[in-house]
Design an enzyme around this catalytic site. Structure first.
Site, PDB file in Angstrom:
ATOM      1  N   PHE A   1       0.736  -1.250  -0.039  1.00 53.30           N
ATOM      2  CA  PHE A   1      -0.170   0.064  -0.120  1.00 53.30           C
ATOM      3  C   PHE A   1       0.978   1.129  -0.079  1.00 53.30           C
ATOM      4  CE2 PHE A   1      -2.447  -3.249   2.421  1.00 53.30           C
ATOM      5  CZ  PHE A   1      -3.528  -3.265   1.726  1.00 53.30           C
ATOM      6  N   ASP A   2       0.458   2.297  -0.811  1.00 56.06           N
ATOM      7  CA  ASP A   2       1.063   3.459  -0.612  1.00 56.06           C
ATOM      8  C   ASP A   2       0.375   4.163   0.716  1.00 56.06           C
ATOM      9  OD1 ASP A   2       2.213   6.208  -1.085  1.00 56.06           O
ATOM     10  OD2 ASP A   2       0.167   6.768  -2.205  1.00 56.06           O
ATOM     11  N   LYS A   3       0.747   5.153   1.319  1.00 60.22           N
ATOM     12  CA  LYS A   3       0.204   5.543   2.621  1.00 60.22           C
ATOM     13  C   LYS A   3      -1.171   6.578   2.347  1.00 60.22           C
ATOM     14  CE  LYS A   3       2.199   8.360   5.794  1.00 60.22           C
ATOM     15  NZ  LYS A   3       0.810   9.602   5.800  1.00 60.22           N
TER      16      LYS A   3
ATOM     17  N   LYS B   1       9.994   2.482  -4.132  1.00 59.04           N
ATOM     18  CA  LYS B   1       8.849   1.544  -4.053  1.00 59.04           C
ATOM     19  C   LYS B   1       9.151   0.422  -5.246  1.00 59.04           C
ATOM     20  CE  LYS B   1       5.953   5.085  -2.286  1.00 59.04           C
ATOM     21  NZ  LYS B   1       4.624   6.146  -2.505  1.00 59.04           N
TER      22      LYS B   1
ATOM     23  N   VAL C   1      -1.563  -1.175  -4.315  1.00 53.49           N
ATOM     24  CA  VAL C   1      -2.443  -0.167  -4.130  1.00 53.49           C
ATOM     25  C   VAL C   1      -2.212   1.090  -4.006  1.00 53.49           C
ATOM     26  CG1 VAL C   1      -4.652   0.340  -2.821  1.00 53.49           C
ATOM     27  CG2 VAL C   1      -3.656  -1.981  -3.073  1.00 53.49           C
TER      28      VAL C   1
END
Length: 633
Positions: A310-312, A490, A507
């Site tokens: 996940f990205d935050k 990432k 995501v």
């Protein structure tokens, strides 16, 4: 002539059924053998015509299709004067094809509903100052349109005046109306339930979000997974093998009826149709719920995912951060804030918006030069001053020193979950801001559902500081969390996970994380239909609703299971029929065809169950949302 006969398949099926009924009536009631034979002969000839044409067309492209097997079997039965068998087999085959088409059309109902929602007209502001009804194709970008209560929004646009509530279910899958007012974004195909809006057309026709959704769902439903391609290859060789088996049986037994029956029983109809119907139904369910799945290959890969990254910001968090604390280290606060506001006004980053909201209304200064430092911030030149705005890494790169008090303040802010924005003028730190974003409501429960589905690793990668990342990870119970990550960092981490044998879904928001979305086995975009999200990712959650993610994963796993079930049903039925032919006395051509057609309907109806798939608590969740909305009103 061929085209005409094929267009009359329904009528031919009906006439064949009537002739068969007359034949049985003449045999059992009238005891008339001549009428019995005549009606079955006519029914056989009439019924075999469209099947034989389809067989001929298949052979022209060097494909030995099911129609070829049935045609040979019917002609063989006719030649040995088994008119009853030939007539019943053709009728069952045609009737089964009719039912297949009818039920398959129902599985495509989601895309039909979307197409029917497409707006056809719009109220356009003319040069005379009046609104005139025109065809939606006549609307151009920049035009001003009027949308009244009960009307569909004809384009993607921005509200210029008015206020109303719009049902955006066609875009987001969420039936709860959304309030729209000045500067709100609206989407084509959505319904204005009350109010009146004037909007500016930003995107028209196929360029609208709605147009892209329809195009994507159509492409997804027509795409083929590896399983479907395997079945296509399997069928290509399977049907000639059945034909060869029938010939071998005839050579050794000289029993033409047995050989013909093998042709009928060996038809792989349920095998050919079983996987596509599951695929179409699964994609249709997703489209209805605001989840866009780009084809059955995506369904297959997503169903096997064991790691989700996940990205935050904007994914696990709301994406609307606010300034929680600001610390000044200089005397000229007003001027520094004007510098800061002028720099942040050049950015569309969520943190920039939070800073501008906190500073309020100020007059911006002209910027002579701006340099964006990837993963760091912005360096600008204003009034011959060098203004650096960004995180501690940018300060280090700019060789700007931090005092002990500044470092202690920054560490304290990070421990409390703040993102850090430092403002330095000519190498001297003037301001430190702590900015916090709120975790999405219910996201912890949704992450638990993902774990319940068998996802082993939940990983967060963020450009934010490690303290903030660790705090969020602890609150949500994530497996891993890494901060200070640039976009290329990432991507490298995702590649590392894949090299370890993990099947990775990423995501993100579909804008800053495009490389990661493209590199992951499954890219999932959170976003209300942005162009980049639709084009880059494999799955789009149209309402930025994180709770749709467990539904999407559950749906893909249910669809994959459904495909496997249909393959087992299809192969099992053929095996039982062939075994019954050799080891029982009751199996014949008509019974075999009846069971064969029934198996096709079984796999279709099994696939259609996916149209009703929902997570167990989704209905309760929807009801609570609606109750909350009514209470708010």
């Amino acid at each position: 002539m061929q085209r005409y006969i094929l267009s009359q398949k329904k009528l031919i099926t009906l006439l064949s059924g009537i002739l068969i009924a007359i034949g049985f009536f003449s045999h059992f009631v009238l005891n008339n053998a001549i009428l019995f034979n005549v009606t079955f002969i006519i029914a056989s000839i009439l019924g075999v015509l469209p099947i034989a044409i389809q067989a001929y067309q298949a052979l022209k492209v060097k494909v030995v299709s099911i129609d070829v097997l049935v045609t040979i079997a019917v002609i063989g039965a006719f030649l040995i004067q088994n008119y009853e068998e030939s007539a019943i087999v053709t009728f069952l085959f045609l009737f089964g094809s009719y039912l297949e088409q009818r039920t398959l059309n129902q599985t495509r109902s989601a895309i039909k509903e979307l197409t029917n929602m497409a707006p056809e007209s719009a109220l356009l502001l003319t040069d005379s100052g009046e609104f005139e009804m025109v065809d939606v194709d006549e609307v151009d970008e920049g035009d001003t349109l009027l949308v009244k209560t009960g009307a569909k929004v004809p384009v993607d646009g921005t509200v210029l005046s008015g206020e109303g509530h719009i049902n955006e279910a066609s875009i987001t899958g969420e039936a709860v109306p959304v309030t729209k007012q000045l500067n709100s974004k609206v989407f084509a195909g959505t319904m204005l339930e009350n109010g009146t809006l004037q909007i500016r057309a930003d995107k028209v026709g196929e360029d609208t979000t709605f147009g892209k959704i329809i195009e994507m769902v159509e492409e997804a439903q027509d795409s083929k997974s590896e399983a479907e391609r395997f079945i296509d290859r399997f069928s290509k060789y399977y049907t000639p093998i059945v034909l060869l088996l029938a010939v071998i049986v005839w050579i050794f037994t000289r029993n033409i009826e047995l050989a013909i029956t093998i042709l009928v029983l060996g038809c792989p109809g349920a095998l050919v149709i079983g996987v596509p119907v599951s695929n179409v139904a699964g994609i249709g369910n997703g489209a209805r719920n605001g989840i866009l799945l780009k084809g059955s290959e995506v369904i297959h890969d997503f169903s096997r995912v064991d790691t989700i990254v996940f990205d935050k910001t904007g994914t696990l968090t709301v994406g609307n951060p606010e300034v929680a604390e600001r610390l000044s280290y200089g005397d000229d606060d007003d001027l520094t804030l004007r510098y800061l506001a002028s720099v942040e006004n050049e950015s569309d980053h969520p943190l920039a918006k939070a800073i501008l909201n906190d500073i309020g209304s100020v007059s911006f200064l002209p910027i002579d030069q701006t340099d964006v430092v990837k993963g760091g911030g912005i360096v600008a030149h204003i009034n011959q001053k060098r203004v650096a705005v960004g995180n501690p890494a940018l300060m280090e790169k700019e060789q700007i020193s931090l005092t002990g008090k500044m470092q202690a303040d920054i560490e304290r802010l990070e421990r409390n979950g703040n993102s850090i924005v430092i403002t330095a003028v000519d190498g001297v730190v003037k301001y430190v801001m702590g900015i916090r974003d709120q975790i999405r409501p219910g996201v912890k429960q949704d992450l638990q559902k993902l774990k319940d589905f068998g996802v082993k690793n939940l990983v967060m990668l963020s450009g934010d500081n490690q303290g903030t990342v660790d705090l969020v990870a602890k609150q949500l119970g994530l497996t891993q969390a890494h901060g200070h990550m640039l976009p290329e960092d990432k991507s490298a981490h995702i590649k590392k996970l894949q090299e370890q044998g993990q099947i990775v879904a990423f995501v993100g928001d579909g804008v800053n994380d495009s490389p990661s979305l493209a590199l992951a086995d499954i890219g999932i975009a959170m976003g209300s239909g942005t162009d980049v999200a639709i084009e880059t990712s494999d799955v789009v959650l149209m309402n930025s609703d994180f709770s749709l993610l467990p539904h999407a994963l559950g749906l893909t796993r249910a669809t994959a299971r459904n495909m496997t079930q249909n393959i087992i049903i299809a192969i099992g039925v053929v095996a039982i029929l062939v075994a019954s032919l050799f080891f029982s006395n009751w199996m014949n051509m008509s019974i075999g065809m009846l069971v064969h057609e029934a198996s096709i309907l079984v796999v279709i109806f099994n696939g259609m169950r996916l149209l009703r798939y929902r997570l167990k608590d989704s209905s309760n969740k929807m009801e609570s949302k609606q109750n909350a909305t009514q209470t708010a009103k």
